[in-house]
Design a protein around this motif. Structure first.
Motif, PDB file in Angstrom:
ATOM      1  N   THR A 132      12.843 -62.723  -7.252  1.00 15.47           N
ATOM      2  CA  THR A 132      13.140 -63.891  -7.870  1.00 15.47           C
ATOM      3  C   THR A 132      11.729 -64.724  -8.224  1.00 15.47           C
ATOM      4  O   THR A 132      11.085 -65.344  -7.251  1.00 15.47           O
ATOM      5  N   ALA A 133      11.053 -65.133  -9.435  1.00 15.44           N
ATOM      6  CA  ALA A 133      10.143 -65.795  -9.647  1.00 15.44           C
ATOM      7  C   ALA A 133      10.080 -67.211  -9.326  1.00 15.44           C
ATOM      8  O   ALA A 133      11.256 -67.610  -9.571  1.00 15.44           O
ATOM      9  N   PRO A 134       8.868 -67.639  -8.943  1.00 14.40           N
ATOM     10  CA  PRO A 134       9.028 -69.299  -8.508  1.00 14.40           C
ATOM     11  C   PRO A 134       9.133 -69.804  -9.773  1.00 14.40           C
ATOM     12  O   PRO A 134       9.139 -69.457 -10.906  1.00 14.40           O
ATOM     13  N   THR A 135       9.522 -71.327  -9.801  1.00 16.84           N
ATOM     14  CA  THR A 135       9.885 -71.999 -10.814  1.00 16.84           C
ATOM     15  C   THR A 135       8.676 -72.844 -11.245  1.00 16.84           C
ATOM     16  O   THR A 135       8.475 -73.330 -12.330  1.00 16.84           O
ATOM     17  N   ALA A 136       7.513 -72.801 -10.414  1.00 18.73           N
ATOM     18  CA  ALA A 136       6.259 -73.449 -10.882  1.00 18.73           C
ATOM     19  C   ALA A 136       5.298 -72.661 -11.604  1.00 18.73           C
ATOM     20  O   ALA A 136       5.352 -71.248 -11.236  1.00 18.73           O
ATOM     21  N   ASN A 137       4.478 -72.858 -12.604  1.00 19.83           N
ATOM     22  CA  ASN A 137       3.629 -71.826 -13.041  1.00 19.83           C
ATOM     23  C   ASN A 137       2.592 -71.646 -12.053  1.00 19.83           C
ATOM     24  O   ASN A 137       2.108 -72.310 -11.250  1.00 19.83           O
ATOM     25  N   GLY A 138       1.996 -70.319 -12.264  1.00 14.93           N
ATOM     26  CA  GLY A 138       0.764 -69.920 -11.386  1.00 14.93           C
ATOM     27  C   GLY A 138       0.841 -68.476 -11.241  1.00 14.93           C
ATOM     28  O   GLY A 138       1.972 -67.636 -11.723  1.00 14.93           O
ATOM     29  N   THR A 139       0.138 -67.896 -10.298  1.00 13.48           N
ATOM     30  CA  THR A 139       0.024 -66.505 -10.116  1.00 13.48           C
ATOM     31  C   THR A 139       0.464 -66.369  -8.731  1.00 13.48           C
ATOM     32  O   THR A 139       0.030 -66.980  -7.679  1.00 13.48           O
ATOM     33  N   THR A 167       1.955 -58.962 -14.422  1.00 18.17           N
ATOM     34  CA  THR A 167       3.009 -59.089 -15.660  1.00 18.17           C
ATOM     35  C   THR A 167       3.344 -60.601 -15.677  1.00 18.17           C
ATOM     36  O   THR A 167       3.674 -61.305 -14.462  1.00 18.17           O
ATOM     37  N   GLN A 168       3.699 -61.127 -17.048  1.00 12.75           N
ATOM     38  CA  GLN A 168       3.942 -62.521 -16.871  1.00 12.75           C
ATOM     39  C   GLN A 168       5.617 -62.422 -16.800  1.00 12.75           C
ATOM     40  O   GLN A 168       6.245 -61.597 -17.513  1.00 12.75           O
ATOM     41  N   VAL A 169       6.226 -63.200 -16.295  1.00  8.28           N
ATOM     42  CA  VAL A 169       7.686 -63.473 -15.982  1.00  8.28           C
ATOM     43  C   VAL A 169       7.893 -65.065 -16.137  1.00  8.28           C
ATOM     44  O   VAL A 169       6.921 -65.742 -16.201  1.00  8.28           O
ATOM     45  N   ARG A 170       9.461 -64.889 -16.404  1.00 11.27           N
ATOM     46  CA  ARG A 170       9.781 -66.375 -16.661  1.00 11.27           C
ATOM     47  C   ARG A 170      10.214 -67.263 -15.506  1.00 11.27           C
ATOM     48  O   ARG A 170      10.415 -66.527 -14.393  1.00 11.27           O
ATOM     49  N   ALA A 171       9.979 -68.402 -15.390  1.00 12.75           N
ATOM     50  CA  ALA A 171      10.114 -69.194 -14.198  1.00 12.75           C
ATOM     51  C   ALA A 171      11.741 -69.078 -13.726  1.00 12.75           C
ATOM     52  O   ALA A 171      12.436 -69.186 -14.539  1.00 12.75           O
ATOM     53  N   GLY A 172      11.761 -68.613 -12.360  1.00 15.21           N
ATOM     54  CA  GLY A 172      13.091 -68.329 -11.828  1.00 15.21           C
ATOM     55  C   GLY A 172      13.792 -67.110 -12.484  1.00 15.21           C
ATOM     56  O   GLY A 172      14.898 -66.860 -11.771  1.00 15.21           O
ATOM     57  N   GLU A 173      12.998 -66.306 -12.922  1.00 15.49           N
ATOM     58  CA  GLU A 173      13.566 -64.841 -13.467  1.00 15.49           C
ATOM     59  C   GLU A 173      13.866 -64.076 -12.231  1.00 15.49           C
ATOM     60  O   GLU A 173      12.983 -64.003 -11.240  1.00 15.49           O
ATOM     61  N   THR A 174      14.918 -63.415 -12.138  1.00 19.60           N
ATOM     62  CA  THR A 174      15.007 -62.144 -11.207  1.00 19.60           C
ATOM     63  C   THR A 174      14.853 -60.903 -11.847  1.00 19.60           C
ATOM     64  O   THR A 174      15.162 -60.500 -12.867  1.00 19.60           O
ATOM     65  N   PHE A 175      13.890 -60.027 -11.205  1.00 16.48           N
ATOM     66  CA  PHE A 175      13.390 -58.997 -11.533  1.00 16.48           C
ATOM     67  C   PHE A 175      13.351 -57.877 -10.487  1.00 16.48           C
ATOM     68  O   PHE A 175      13.278 -58.381  -9.338  1.00 16.48           O
ATOM     69  N   THR A 176      13.139 -56.462 -10.679  1.00 13.36           N
ATOM     70  CA  THR A 176      12.915 -55.486  -9.747  1.00 13.36           C
ATOM     71  C   THR A 176      11.459 -54.797  -9.679  1.00 13.36           C
ATOM     72  O   THR A 176      11.331 -54.311 -10.801  1.00 13.36           O
TER      73      THR A 176
END
Length: 342
Positions: free
Chosen positions: A144-151, A85-94
């Motif tokens: 919380t998604a990391p801030t750098a692009n990547g998998t 799933t693609q998420v935004r940098a720094g996005e909080t998700f469950t």
């Protein structure tokens, strides 16, 4: 005669009223009534006092594990945040998984534990609701998604009260995998001819990078590939030392140059690297992966038709697996598998 009857009725009516008036003239009693006072009229029946029965709430019996019970679990589905799933940098998700207790031990005070990979600010552990035999439960963790692009891939495990891992089928872990930015996996390169002229180099950049190897990951990936082949009746691939060296060199090149590509940092292709290394067999294909461990790599490869076909190619007879980890890179883990035929 008629007058006499009226007179008699009048006297009787007057008598009845007189009796009631006499009773009403009785001196008033006290302004309170006790249960010992007799009824004011003969034949009076006091209302029966109905007591409301006392409701006794019994405590919920404690859930106890039967003697010699066994633990077991299966992962039924990813309720939220499917793999990749693609998420935004720094996005909080469950992230939520649905598990089922297929053992005989009830899950009382069991916990979800972060095990390896990218933690993404997950707690080290989180409680799981009590789950009896054959029951299903949804298990969630906030990330919380990391801030750098990547998998990024985080691995979690289910632990009992003795802090022992409860196997999820045959696996010790389950995971969450997200992509920040765009996909980090390049397409499988074709072995028909080199995509670029390349050079005799087997890949550059690794000399200036302190990457980490993991023989266990290499063996797990090779075993998983052969297991998938066995599932469709194909023979196992042998590990070729030349192909293994090629795969390891390119994994290190990708790690140290922070890239996911079949083209080496020196411009070489998978085919040209095999030729330059003097591989005696016929080079078949190369598949690569970045951003997770061997389990995550296999899930990606087997869910993508091009990579799946490469793993299950009937004419392939051998392979080499390489792995490199570089903590300062965007992806962390780098896998390379090179296939060939003797």
């Amino acid at each position: 005669m008629f007058k006499k009857i009226i007179l008699l009725a009048s006297l009787l009516l007057t008598s009845c009223v007189a009796v009631d008036m006499d009773q009403a003239a009785v001196t008033a009693g006290p302004e309170f009534v006790t249960s010992t006072l007799p009824p004011t009229k003969q034949g009076y029946v006091p209302p029966t006092l109905t007591l409301t029965p006392e409701v006794i709430i019994s405590p919920t019996p404690a859930v106890t594990a039967p003697p010699n019970c066994t633990d077991g679990a299966v992962l039924l589905r990813d309720v939220t945040i499917q793999d990749n799933t693609q998420v935004r940098a720094g996005e909080t998700f469950t992230k939520t998984w649905e598990l089922q207790n297929v053992g005989t031990c009830p899950w009382v005070n069991y916990a979800l534990v972060f095990t390896a990979g990218d933690q993404m600010k997950a707690p080290d552990s989180a409680p799981i609701a009590t789950t009896l035999k054959d029951e299903k439960v949804e298990v969630s963790v906030e990330l919380t998604a990391p801030t750098a692009n990547g998998t990024y891939t985080g691995y979690f495990s289910l632990h009992n009260t003795k802090d022992q891992v409860v196997y999820i089928g045959t696996e010790q872990t389950f995971w969450v995998k997200v992509i920040v930015g765009g996909p980090s996996i390049a397409a499988t390169s074709s072995g028909a001819s080199p995509t670029q002229p390349g050079s005799a180099s087997t890949g550059g950049g690794s000399a200036n990078c302190n990457y980490t190897q993991n023989a266990g990951y290499v063996n797990q990936a090779a075993a998983a590939i052969n297991a998938e082949r066995a599932n469709v009746g194909l023979p196992a691939l042998t590990v070729n030392s030349q192909l293994a060296a090629l795969a390891q060199s390119h994994a290190a090149d990708m790690a140290c140059n922070d890239m996911i590509s079949h083209t080496g940092s020196d411009g070489s292709s998978a085919y040209s690297r095999a030729v330059a290394a003097g591989y005696a067999g016929a080079f078949s294909e190369e598949i690569i992966y970045g951003g997770g461990g061997p389990q995550a790599a296999m899930i990606w490869w087997m869910s993508d038709q091009i990579h799946r076909d490469a793993i299950l190619k009937a004419k392939t007879t051998e392979m080499g697996v390489g792995y490199a980890y570089f903590s300062n890179g965007s992806y962390g883990d780098f896998f390379v598998v090179v296939f060939g035929t003797q």
